[in-house]
Design a protein around this motif. Structure first.
Motif, PDB file in Angstrom:
ATOM      1  N   ILE C 204      -1.232  41.713   7.883  1.00  0.00           N
ATOM      2  CA  ILE C 204      -1.952  42.517   8.877  1.00  0.00           C
ATOM      3  C   ILE C 204      -3.414  42.091   8.825  1.00  0.00           C
ATOM      4  O   ILE C 204      -4.017  42.042   7.751  1.00  0.00           O
ATOM      5  CB  ILE C 204      -1.819  44.016   8.564  1.00  0.00           C
ATOM      6  CG1 ILE C 204      -0.355  44.451   8.672  1.00  0.00           C
ATOM      7  CG2 ILE C 204      -2.683  44.846   9.494  1.00  0.00           C
ATOM      8  CD1 ILE C 204      -0.111  45.870   8.270  1.00  0.00           C
ATOM      9  N   ASP C 205      -3.934  41.818   9.987  1.00  0.00           N
ATOM     10  CA  ASP C 205      -5.328  41.402  10.111  1.00  0.00           C
ATOM     11  C   ASP C 205      -6.235  42.538   9.652  1.00  0.00           C
ATOM     12  O   ASP C 205      -6.255  43.614  10.231  1.00  0.00           O
ATOM     13  CB  ASP C 205      -5.574  41.075  11.594  1.00  0.00           C
ATOM     14  CG  ASP C 205      -6.904  40.386  11.783  1.00  0.00           C
ATOM     15  OD1 ASP C 205      -7.755  40.498  10.882  1.00  0.00           O
ATOM     16  OD2 ASP C 205      -7.070  39.746  12.829  1.00  0.00           O
ATOM     17  N   LYS C 206      -6.987  42.287   8.603  1.00  0.00           N
ATOM     18  CA  LYS C 206      -7.810  43.342   8.023  1.00  0.00           C
ATOM     19  C   LYS C 206      -8.807  43.916   9.037  1.00  0.00           C
ATOM     20  O   LYS C 206      -9.012  45.127   9.113  1.00  0.00           O
ATOM     21  CB  LYS C 206      -8.560  42.800   6.814  1.00  0.00           C
ATOM     22  CG  LYS C 206      -9.441  43.827   6.135  1.00  0.00           C
ATOM     23  CD  LYS C 206     -10.095  43.288   4.895  1.00  0.00           C
ATOM     24  CE  LYS C 206     -10.965  44.377   4.282  1.00  0.00           C
ATOM     25  NZ  LYS C 206     -11.510  43.989   2.993  1.00  0.00           N
ATOM     26  N   ASP C 207      -9.409  43.055   9.836  1.00  0.00           N
ATOM     27  CA  ASP C 207     -10.417  43.526  10.788  1.00  0.00           C
ATOM     28  C   ASP C 207      -9.823  44.435  11.846  1.00  0.00           C
ATOM     29  O   ASP C 207     -10.492  45.282  12.408  1.00  0.00           O
ATOM     30  CB  ASP C 207     -11.063  42.322  11.502  1.00  0.00           C
ATOM     31  CG  ASP C 207     -11.753  41.423  10.503  1.00  0.00           C
ATOM     32  OD1 ASP C 207     -12.093  41.949   9.424  1.00  0.00           O
ATOM     33  OD2 ASP C 207     -11.912  40.226  10.784  1.00  0.00           O
ATOM     34  N   LYS C 208      -8.540  44.220  12.100  1.00  0.00           N
ATOM     35  CA  LYS C 208      -7.930  44.986  13.193  1.00  0.00           C
ATOM     36  C   LYS C 208      -7.165  46.209  12.689  1.00  0.00           C
ATOM     37  O   LYS C 208      -6.739  47.042  13.477  1.00  0.00           O
ATOM     38  CB  LYS C 208      -6.958  44.074  13.967  1.00  0.00           C
ATOM     39  CG  LYS C 208      -7.663  42.940  14.698  1.00  0.00           C
ATOM     40  CD  LYS C 208      -7.660  43.212  16.186  1.00  0.00           C
ATOM     41  CE  LYS C 208      -8.598  42.289  16.925  1.00  0.00           C
ATOM     42  NZ  LYS C 208      -7.942  41.187  17.599  1.00  0.00           N
ATOM     43  N   ALA C 209      -6.978  46.297  11.368  1.00  0.00           N
ATOM     44  CA  ALA C 209      -6.065  47.316  10.831  1.00  0.00           C
ATOM     45  C   ALA C 209      -6.417  48.723  11.296  1.00  0.00           C
ATOM     46  O   ALA C 209      -5.551  49.482  11.715  1.00  0.00           O
ATOM     47  CB  ALA C 209      -6.047  47.252   9.310  1.00  0.00           C
ATOM     48  N   LEU C 210      -7.704  49.057  11.246  1.00  0.00           N
ATOM     49  CA  LEU C 210      -8.107  50.405  11.652  1.00  0.00           C
ATOM     50  C   LEU C 210      -7.853  50.614  13.132  1.00  0.00           C
ATOM     51  O   LEU C 210      -7.325  51.630  13.558  1.00  0.00           O
ATOM     52  CB  LEU C 210      -9.585  50.622  11.348  1.00  0.00           C
ATOM     53  CG  LEU C 210      -9.958  50.770   9.871  1.00  0.00           C
ATOM     54  CD1 LEU C 210     -11.457  50.908   9.740  1.00  0.00           C
ATOM     55  CD2 LEU C 210      -9.258  51.950   9.252  1.00  0.00           C
ATOM     56  N   GLU C 211      -8.241  49.617  13.910  1.00  0.00           N
ATOM     57  CA  GLU C 211      -8.150  49.736  15.355  1.00  0.00           C
ATOM     58  C   GLU C 211      -6.692  49.843  15.815  1.00  0.00           C
ATOM     59  O   GLU C 211      -6.376  50.529  16.775  1.00  0.00           O
ATOM     60  CB  GLU C 211      -8.823  48.513  15.955  1.00  0.00           C
ATOM     61  CG  GLU C 211      -9.038  48.597  17.437  1.00  0.00           C
ATOM     62  CD  GLU C 211      -9.564  47.272  17.949  1.00  0.00           C
ATOM     63  OE1 GLU C 211     -10.350  46.624  17.246  1.00  0.00           O
ATOM     64  OE2 GLU C 211      -9.160  46.894  19.056  1.00  0.00           O
ATOM     65  N   TRP C 212      -5.808  49.154  15.086  1.00  0.00           N
ATOM     66  CA  TRP C 212      -4.409  49.179  15.476  1.00  0.00           C
ATOM     67  C   TRP C 212      -3.706  50.480  15.070  1.00  0.00           C
ATOM     68  O   TRP C 212      -2.543  50.679  15.374  1.00  0.00           O
ATOM     69  CB  TRP C 212      -3.659  48.002  14.825  1.00  0.00           C
ATOM     70  CG  TRP C 212      -3.994  46.667  15.439  1.00  0.00           C
ATOM     71  CD1 TRP C 212      -4.760  46.452  16.534  1.00  0.00           C
ATOM     72  CD2 TRP C 212      -3.567  45.396  14.969  1.00  0.00           C
ATOM     73  NE1 TRP C 212      -4.852  45.111  16.795  1.00  0.00           N
ATOM     74  CE2 TRP C 212      -4.116  44.434  15.845  1.00  0.00           C
ATOM     75  CE3 TRP C 212      -2.773  44.970  13.903  1.00  0.00           C
ATOM     76  CZ2 TRP C 212      -3.906  43.065  15.680  1.00  0.00           C
ATOM     77  CZ3 TRP C 212      -2.564  43.616  13.760  1.00  0.00           C
ATOM     78  CH2 TRP C 212      -3.132  42.676  14.632  1.00  0.00           C
ATOM     79  N   GLY C 213      -4.419  51.276  14.350  1.00  0.00           N
ATOM     80  CA  GLY C 213      -3.812  52.543  13.946  1.00  0.00           C
ATOM     81  C   GLY C 213      -2.933  52.413  12.726  1.00  0.00           C
ATOM     82  O   GLY C 213      -2.022  53.204  12.531  1.00  0.00           O
ATOM     83  N   VAL C 214      -3.201  51.409  11.891  1.00  0.00           N
ATOM     84  CA  VAL C 214      -2.417  51.267  10.662  1.00  0.00           C
ATOM     85  C   VAL C 214      -2.862  52.338   9.680  1.00  0.00           C
ATOM     86  O   VAL C 214      -4.050  52.625   9.565  1.00  0.00           O
ATOM     87  CB  VAL C 214      -2.617  49.857  10.048  1.00  0.00           C
ATOM     88  CG1 VAL C 214      -1.794  49.712   8.786  1.00  0.00           C
ATOM     89  CG2 VAL C 214      -2.234  48.804  11.066  1.00  0.00           C
ATOM     90  N   VAL C 215      -1.901  52.946   9.011  1.00  0.00           N
ATOM     91  CA  VAL C 215      -2.218  54.012   8.055  1.00  0.00           C
ATOM     92  C   VAL C 215      -1.415  53.807   6.788  1.00  0.00           C
ATOM     93  O   VAL C 215      -0.487  52.981   6.743  1.00  0.00           O
ATOM     94  CB  VAL C 215      -1.900  55.409   8.648  1.00  0.00           C
ATOM     95  CG1 VAL C 215      -2.846  55.756   9.774  1.00  0.00           C
ATOM     96  CG2 VAL C 215      -0.457  55.479   9.103  1.00  0.00           C
ATOM     97  N   GLY C 216      -1.758  54.548   5.785  1.00  0.00           N
ATOM     98  CA  GLY C 216      -0.952  54.593   4.567  1.00  0.00           C
ATOM     99  C   GLY C 216      -1.025  53.327   3.747  1.00  0.00           C
ATOM    100  O   GLY C 216      -1.995  52.576   3.815  1.00  0.00           O
TER     101      GLY C 216
END
Lengths: 603, 195, 367
Positions: C204-216
């Motif tokens: 998972i692209d670290k820069d995009k993780a927040l924006e993509w809604g990745v959680v947990g």
């Protein structure tokens, strides 16, 4: 690239497990016992269960049906139904157990059922699995979702109360009423015990939902004296309330009081109830006595288009609820409001018109096609002991009537009341308010007293001394034939060999004398039928002082109906209202049904 | 201003200064509620993401207010930096249920929009993937609309296994014994009608 | 030479204990060119059903949204209702809830270990981990009366108090589980096969993780330290001492290591909870469920489940029944938009691995 030696070798550690005892259970040779709380199949104690159906209502899967099973019938306090669980639908959430009012329903540790016949998944708990009793796991004891504690009714304190005739009960606030109404499971078991069969779960639910006006409308559907009943009903409904099996019954009476008091005056009441009044049908009915029964007949017949006239000997309507019940329980404003409302929908009441004196019974009969008698028991029984006619020896019913008519009665400062019914307690509590010290002498034990326990408690809180197992022997008078003291003997309770209630027996020599200023006797009343012409008396049947009637309150004379104390043994307002309601049906059938069989006898 | 909620109140102020018509208020610690006209939602969300650091679309919900003939769209945004959740709400017409997509701001919005298209019948312009999502061959009205009656649907489409017809109604059994007649206006207050 | 594209239907059988769901893959040779998630096999319309059920009747429903980990659902609904109502929860109940939530996290991680190593072809680990999970289920059975669907946490507290001697049993089970972890290390985490299959896969692209809604754990596997238990501590998490493990890399391996470390944290939390748990009431009774009106209001609550932030948006219109209970499980994002994105470029054999490492759980996508 380096070889990950550790990563290759370490998984072989698993080989160390070879030969170790397995963790698995060797089913079917070995069975795993379920935990103490396991939610398995249902078990129902069929004797404890009252068939209220709360389990079926709360079940969100519709897995529970209420069905008739052999050996159980619909009786008072038991619908006769028992739950049947469809284990094909059940999700074992145990909401049914946690909301079972009686606690009869539980879950067991049994959880295995294998069959290719889907019908075997229907289980009548307790009937199909009696062995489940030994295996209970999930029980509601102490963890019920129901609220077994009643919202306490705010009341004046005992010391405050005796200072005036102000209403003792202060009434629920809106929040209290909602909370109390929310305790109801809505089963309707209670309605069977109500003589009128009021729509109790419906009006309580309306209160719970915040629709007080709807509650009033539902109450007035079959009880035109809802407010009176809300204050003084003997509430037999509460005796069999499903919640009362394990806790305090829903305060049905107080909720009715709360709702009906919302209508502040007769106009608001009329607007809320908004009854349909049928156009006049040309039939005329006469009613003797404006007590609760007579008023009920008048109200519902007037709504149905009859021309009704009530003949009342006194100057105020209400009968016993007006003259017999002290004002600290039922204020006069409340009675007036209800009577005014009835008048506004077309009930005519002629006051100060005593049948047999101001108007003859035969005259009545010529004027009306049917007559309803609801004269009540007005003549008190006598104690039958020496000195009873002395000055200061009073009959409770006369005493209460005088006080309620705002007349002065001299009772002095030390009063003994004889009797254990509601009238006795009323007389005692009224005497306390007049400033006297009061002792009640009652033949049997306190638990045998026919009065409401709340009334007994109320009296004790106000400082009334209750002396049970005391039998009056003589009223001692002074030279002016004025009451001076009362002599009584203590009694012991002798068990009835036939299994009836124990009887009091005087203990020889255990006699005592209390100095008193007056003695109030409250041991019962009877009716005065002297206004009835001889030929009527001969045609109807009077048994033990009561007129014999059929299920429509019809006497042996088809046009003559009777109800209230003179026709039933319950001696309370709600029974009189019930009689009135039945008579309405009878009179309607008699006068509107063109083909009258059996010479007018209904049934 | 409550000093416990400095961050929250500051954000509310910023929102009000930028969007004058926005109704923004504090719900509790870490929660603010913003109500907006529907046409302001796209610019607001873009502003919230880019300037207020609400970079996480935690949730996107839809509520059917059938009595108002409206759908309420609820964007629940989270700012990892501020540790605040903003519940952004707007109402749209229920009859002509149309809105614009926000999938260019948060890619997962596409999934939510697909669901609302299917379950509520809302058309999100700009989302070209409003295809079948959870349901298959659905031929009734969108099922999460409150006027869709699950009980009736199940009665029409499935049969009940026989064997339970002897079930009785407790209230009916008791009225039958006592002769009580419940008037029609009172019937809806019978608790038995829970389902 | 450009390879011919083929369509491959992956599922709807369980691809490694995730639940029934299908991924439609476009593959060129062994490489995925395009992925499309198809769910709907487990749609039970719970949100719709709850609109027809009273508040109390909704509790036995929400736990069914997620089999491996039902408790965050109960916790969310309970907390949402409590927030709308303003209902107090007894302190003891809060501790019990944390204990239940952490036990369920452990149970879920055991199931994940089984699925994750199973999809890598290591079939001993699932046998062990499902067996060890059963010891936790035994605890649940004793505490709540059910092994899978506990229906235990509900508005106002918990349903029953701890049975006698329960705390000791929990501690004993924790000791046992702790002693087992090194065995799992040897079998799974140190395993060269697993490492090869996990490292550098499903990044998972670290820069995009927040924006993509990745959680947990997937988010923390990108080295981003966010956990609802710390961001917005609920119940008594603010009184407990634990760390939020993170790992760099954003691949399956990083996510696995985050989970592995979290298991130790959970064991420690459970021990602290048992030590600190006060006596007293465990339930602040709600009105009789047939007449329980929840005042109008709304609440968004979130709980850190084993798969990430579990959110509930609950609306009450003041009636007997919920107006809306909208469930947002972590898989709603992980299993659709994220999965479709990171599957591109992966090998067919890695699909199940990736799904497992993201915690894809279709029953919570479609409810």
């Amino acid at each position: 690239m380096a070889i990950n030696l550790k990563g290759i070798v370490s998984p072989y550690n698993a080989l160390k497990q070879i030969g170790r005892k397995p963790h698995t259970v060797q089913y079917p040779f070995q069975k795993k016992e379920a935990a103490q709380r396991y939610r398995g199949f249902h078990y129902n104690d069929l004797e404890e269960c009252i068939g209220c159906g709360t389990c079926a209502t709360i079940c969100q899967n519709e897995a529970i049906d209420m069905i008739f099973i052999d050996g159980f019938e619909t009786t008072s306090g038991d619908s006769g139904l028992r739950p049947r669980v469809d284990n094909g639908r059940c999700c074992w959430c145990a909401l049914c157990v946690d909301s079972c009012p009686t606690g009869s329903l539980s879950l067991t540790k049994d959880y295995l059922h294998v069959s290719d016949d889907p019908d075997t998944f229907l289980l009548v708990p307790g009937l199909d699995n009696p062995e489940g009793k030994e295996n209970l796991s999930w029980i509601s004891n102490g963890n019920s979702l129901l609220d077994y504690q009643r919202i306490p009714m705010p009341e004046l304190e005992g010391k405050e109360r005796v200072k005036s005739f102000a209403e003792v009960v202060l009434g629920y606030s809106e929040d209290q009423a909602r909370a109390e109404a929310a305790r109801c499971v809505g089963c309707g078991i209670c309605t069977d015990n109500c003589p009128v069969h009021m729509h109790i779960p419906e009006y309580i639910n309306a209160i719970a939902r915040g629709d007080d006006e709807m509650a009033v409308k539902i109450i007035y559907d079959n009880n035109p004296l809802g407010e009176t009943c809300g204050k003084v009903c003997t509430r037999r409904c509460e005796e069999i309330c499903a919640v009362s099996k394990r806790g305090e019954p829903i305060a049905i009476r107080w909720l009715k009081r709360y709702a009906t008091e919302k209508a502040k005056n007769k106009d608001i009441l009329k607007e809320i109830v908004n009854p349909t009044i049928l156009p006049p049908n040309g039939h005329s009915v006469g009613i003797i006595g404006a007590g609760p029964g007579g008023l009920t007949v008048g109200y519902y017949l007037a709504l149905r288009g009859f021309d009704v006239t009530i003949y009342e000997a006194k100057d105020h309507a209400g009968g016993m609820i007006m003259y017999g019940i002290p004002k600290y329980r039922l204020p006069i404003d409340s009675i007036d409001k209800q009577i005014e409302y009835m008048k506004s929908i077309g009930v005519k009441i002629l006051f100060n018109t005593k049948v047999g004196k101001d108007i003859s019974f035969n005259e009545l009969k010529q004027k009306h096609e049917a007559i309803y008698i609801g004269i009540g028991f007005e003549v008190p029984y006598k104690l039958g002991i020496k000195g009873e006619d002395a000055e200061g020896s009073i009959q409770a019913i006369n005493f209460l009537r005088a006080i309620n008519s705002e007349k002065h009665v001299e009772i002095g400062d030390k009063v003994v009341v004889v009797g254990g019914g509601n009238v006795a307690i009323d007389a005692a509590r009224v005497s306390r308010r007049l400033g006297a010290e009061v002792t009640i002498l009652y033949r049997r034990r306190v638990e045998d007293m026919p009065a409401d326990w709340e009334e007994i408690e109320g009296a004790e809180e106000e400082g009334v001394i209750i002396h049970p197992q005391a039998i009056p022997l003589e009223i001692i008078t002074d030279e002016n034939n004025k009451v001076k003291a009362i002599k009584y003997a203590n009694a012991e309770m002798i068990p009835d060999p036939k299994g009836g209630r124990p009887r009091p027996k005087i203990i020889e020599g255990d006699e005592h004398i209390i100095e008193v200023t007056s003695v109030i006797a409250a041991i019962g009343q009877e009716a005065d039928y002297s206004f009835l012409p001889q030929e009527v008396l001969e045609s109807i049947e009077i048994k033990r002082g009561r007129i014999v009637v059929n299920e429509y309150q019809q006497t042996k004379l088809p046009w003559l109906f009777a109800g209230g104390d003179i026709a039933n043994r319950r001696a309370d307002a709600i029974s009189a209202i019930a009689d009135g309601y039945r008579a309405v049906k009878g009179i309607e059938m008699l006068l509107l049904n063109k083909e009258i069989k059996n010479g007018g006898r209904l049934n | 201003m409550d000093k416990d909620f400095i961050n929250e109140n500051k954000t509310i102020e910023e929102i009000k200064n930028t969007f004058h018509s926005a109704e923004a208020k504090l719900q509790r610690k870490n929660r603010i509620i913003v109500k907006l006209r529907s046409d302001l939602i796209p610019p607001f969300l873009s502003y919230a993401k880019n300037y207020l650091s609400f970079d996480h679309l935690a949730h996107f919900s839809c509520v059917d207010w059938i009595e108002d003939n409206q759908f309420e769209l609820v964007y629940i945004l989270y700012s990892y930096e501020k540790n605040i959740i903003a519940i952004v709400k707007t109402r749209i017409d229920r009859e002509k249920a149309e809105f614009v997509t926000v999938k260019h701001l948060w890619r997962q919005a596409e999934t939510f929009e697909r669901e609302f298209h299917e379950m509520y019948g809302i058309n999100f312009t700009g989302n070209n993937r409003l295809t079948e999502f959870i349901l298959e061959d659905w031929d009734d009205i969108p099922p999460m609309r409150r006027d869709f009656d699950t009980m009736q649907y199940s009665k029409e489409n499935f049969y009940t296994r026989p064997g339970r017809e002897d079930a009785q109604d407790v209230r009916e059994v008791i009225t039958k014994k006592s002769g009580e007649k419940i008037p029609d206006f009172a019937k809806e207050f019978s608790v038995r009608k829970l389902k | 030479m450009r390879e011919k594209e083929t369509t491959l239907y992956f599922g709807p059988q369980h691809p490694g204990i995730t639940g029934n769901m299908m991924v439609k893959l476009k593959v060129a040779g062994d490489t995925i060119v395009k992925a499309e998630t198809h769910v709907g096999y487990l749609h039970r319309a719970f949100e719709k059903l709850m609109e027809r059920r009273t508040w109390m009747q909704s509790f036995p429903i929400v736990c069914r949204i997620c089999v491996p980990e039902p408790d965050p659902n109960e916790e969310n609904l309970a907390r949402a209702v409590e927030e709308i109502e303003g209902r107090e929860v007894p302190e003891r109940a809060k501790y019990i809830r944390v204990m239940v939530l952490e036990l369920s996290r452990l149970a879920a991680y055991f199931l994940w270990m089984g699925g994750q190593s199973g999809t890598a072809g290591l079939y001993t680990v699932p046998q062990w981990s499902v067996g060890d999970r059963d010891y936790i289920l035994d605890l649940f059975e004793e505490l709540t009366g059910g092994r899978i669907y506990h229906m235990y946490i509900w508005a106002g507290g918990v349903r029953r108090d701890l049975p006698e001697g329960f705390a000791d049993k929990v501690l004993k089970t924790m000791d046992y589980i702790e002693s087992r972890l090194p065995e799992y290390d040897k079998l799974m985490f140190d395993n060269a096969i697993f490492q090869k299959r996990a490292q550098g896969i499903g990044v998972i692209d670290k820069d995009k993780a927040l924006e993509w809604g990745v959680v947990g754990p997937p988010l923390r596997g990108c080295g981003i330290k966010h956990d609802v238990r710390k961001d917005e501590p609920y119940e008594v998490y603010d009184k407990l001492d634990f760390v939020v493990p993170t790992y760099e890399g954003g691949d399956i391996w990083a996510r696995a290591m985050v989970r592995r470390k979290e298991m130790e944290q959970s064991i420690s939390i459970i021990r602290q909870v048992i030590e600190k748990m006060p006596g007293g009431e465990y339930y602040n009774k709600v009105p009789t469920p047939l007449n329980w009106f929840v005042p109008p209001g709304e609440a968004y609550v979130k709980t850190e489940s084993a798969r990430g932030e579990f959110g509930y948006y609950v609306v009450s219109d003041g009636s007997l029944k919920p107006r809306r209970v909208h469930v947002r499980g972590p898989a709603y994002v992980h299993g659709v938009s994220l999965l479709e994105n990171i599957l591109v470029g992966a090998n067919i054999s890695d699909v199940a691995m990736i799904m497992n490492s993201l915690g894809v759980c279709p029953p919570e996508i479609e409810r």
